[in-house]
Motif scaffolding. Structure first.
Motif, mmCIF file in Angstrom:
data_model
loop_
_atom_site.group_PDB
_atom_site.id
_atom_site.type_symbol
_atom_site.label_atom_id
_atom_site.label_comp_id
_atom_site.label_asym_id
_atom_site.label_seq_id
_atom_site.Cartn_x
_atom_site.Cartn_y
_atom_site.Cartn_z
ATOM 1 N N ASN A 30 58.084 17.693 58.760
ATOM 2 C CA ASN A 30 58.512 18.826 59.522
ATOM 3 C C ASN A 30 57.056 19.998 59.758
ATOM 4 O O ASN A 30 56.492 20.606 58.777
ATOM 5 C CB ASN A 30 59.867 20.029 58.914
ATOM 6 C CG ASN A 30 60.881 18.622 58.644
ATOM 7 O OD1 ASN A 30 60.758 17.906 60.043
ATOM 8 N ND2 ASN A 30 61.024 18.497 57.813
ATOM 9 N N ASN A 55 67.388 26.445 65.629
ATOM 10 C CA ASN A 55 65.793 25.728 66.821
ATOM 11 C C ASN A 55 65.376 26.493 67.921
ATOM 12 O O ASN A 55 64.976 26.885 68.223
ATOM 13 C CB ASN A 55 66.939 25.149 67.374
ATOM 14 C CG ASN A 55 66.453 23.499 66.668
ATOM 15 O OD1 ASN A 55 66.299 23.745 65.921
ATOM 16 N ND2 ASN A 55 67.212 22.692 66.555
ATOM 17 N N PHE A 67 63.004 25.432 69.257
ATOM 18 C CA PHE A 67 62.475 24.115 68.474
ATOM 19 C C PHE A 67 63.157 23.089 68.732
ATOM 20 O O PHE A 67 64.193 22.487 68.877
ATOM 21 C CB PHE A 67 62.371 24.453 66.530
ATOM 22 C CG PHE A 67 61.707 23.339 66.320
ATOM 23 C CD1 PHE A 67 62.633 22.661 65.089
ATOM 24 C CD2 PHE A 67 60.615 23.140 66.225
ATOM 25 C CE1 PHE A 67 62.373 21.334 64.537
ATOM 26 C CE2 PHE A 67 60.264 21.487 65.775
ATOM 27 C CZ PHE A 67 61.336 21.290 64.594
ATOM 28 N N LYS A 69 63.464 19.090 68.107
ATOM 29 C CA LYS A 69 62.054 17.883 67.231
ATOM 30 C C LYS A 69 61.794 16.519 67.789
ATOM 31 O O LYS A 69 60.376 16.105 68.092
ATOM 32 C CB LYS A 69 63.006 18.283 65.962
ATOM 33 C CG LYS A 69 62.096 17.024 65.015
ATOM 34 C CD LYS A 69 63.067 16.932 63.812
ATOM 35 C CE LYS A 69 62.263 16.468 62.870
ATOM 36 N NZ LYS A 69 62.467 16.337 60.963
ATOM 37 N N SER A 70 63.090 15.926 68.887
ATOM 38 C CA SER A 70 62.502 14.506 69.492
ATOM 39 C C SER A 70 61.124 14.676 70.979
ATOM 40 O O SER A 70 61.212 13.735 71.009
ATOM 41 C CB SER A 70 63.698 14.813 70.358
ATOM 42 O OG SER A 70 64.259 15.257 70.845
ATOM 43 N N THR A 72 59.488 16.675 70.301
ATOM 44 C CA THR A 72 58.176 18.266 69.851
ATOM 45 C C THR A 72 57.681 19.201 70.355
ATOM 46 O O THR A 72 56.051 19.392 70.420
ATOM 47 C CB THR A 72 56.941 16.385 69.394
ATOM 48 O OG1 THR A 72 56.196 15.988 70.052
ATOM 49 C CG2 THR A 72 57.232 15.838 68.228
#
Lengths: 115, 114
Positions: A30, A55, A67, A69-70, A72
């Motif tokens: 992370n 996020n 943010f 994550k999937s 990036t």
């Protein structure tokens, strides 16, 4: 190794329009993610950062970043651009557990807001 | 009050000279840095000190020597200046060396080697 990409060297928007400055990253685990702004002939100023939790991060001068994550990604956004937002914007990424000085900065995106 | 201050702001010097840039922070931070920004605005870490101890020393010519007399000060001395040393040098600090800490930058020192 960690890396960050700012795919656009230049972003032009009209005053009052929404703006987006893109950032994608690559890091093990992370990330910690940051946005800094540099006005002409000045040092970098901190805008916002993602550490953990929500996020959607809100920062200085009405900026926010999400943010994802999937994907990036950590794109910087503002609902209504001002001429005074014209500056150079840097995204930075750090791998958790490393030294703050090991942050990797993107190459920067020049934002120009036209009246 | 300026949080991270560095002097001089502008410096023009001849090749082969030796010069120093001074930096002070009044934030009470433990960690200080030197960054170099080149003509394309790319930013790279050069050195980092934590409580006067060198903790980051990137691939920098040994003509560059940082010195930290105390945790509030970090100076950069450059020997035998070369044309390629022309850049903006930023001093910075953070609360400590931890990853998630915000880095606070000085206003920069514009070095031109002629």
């Amino acid at each position: 190794a960690q890396s960050v990409a700012q795919p656009e060297d230049q972003v032009n928007v009209a005053e009052g329009n929404p703006l987006t400055v893109k950032c994608t990253y690559s890091v093990s685990g992370n990330p910690y993610l940051f946005w800094y702004v540099q006005y002409p002939n000045r040092g970098l100023q901190f805008l916002l950062k993602y550490i953990t939790g929500d996020n959607l991060v809100k920062g200085s001068y009405g900026f926010e970043a999400e943010f994802n994550k999937s994907q990036t990604s950590f794109h910087l956004k503002k609902p209504s651009a001002l001429v005074s937002d014209s500056a150079l914007y840097f995204c930075a990424v750090s791998q958790r557990g490393t030294n703050a000085g090991k942050s990797t900065f993107g190459d920067g995106t020049t934002l120009t807001v036209k009246p | 009050d300026t949080a991270v201050s560095q002097t001089p702001k502008y410096l023009v010097t001849q090749m082969g000279n030796d010069k120093s840039i001074k930096c002070e922070q009044n934030l009470g931070h433990d960690t200080m840095y030197w960054y170099k920004q080149d003509s394309k605005k790319f930013l790279k870490i050069m050195f980092s000190y934590n409580n006067k101890e060198l903790i980051i020393n990137e691939t920098v010519p040994n003509r560059f020597s940082p010195k930290s007399p105390d945790k509030a000060h970090l100076n950069l001395h450059i020997n035998s200046l070369e044309l390629g040393d022309s850049a903006v040098y930023f001093c910075a600090s953070s609360q400590d060396a931890g990853t998630g800490n915000t880095i606070y930058f000085g206003e920069g020192s514009w070095l031109t080697v002629v």
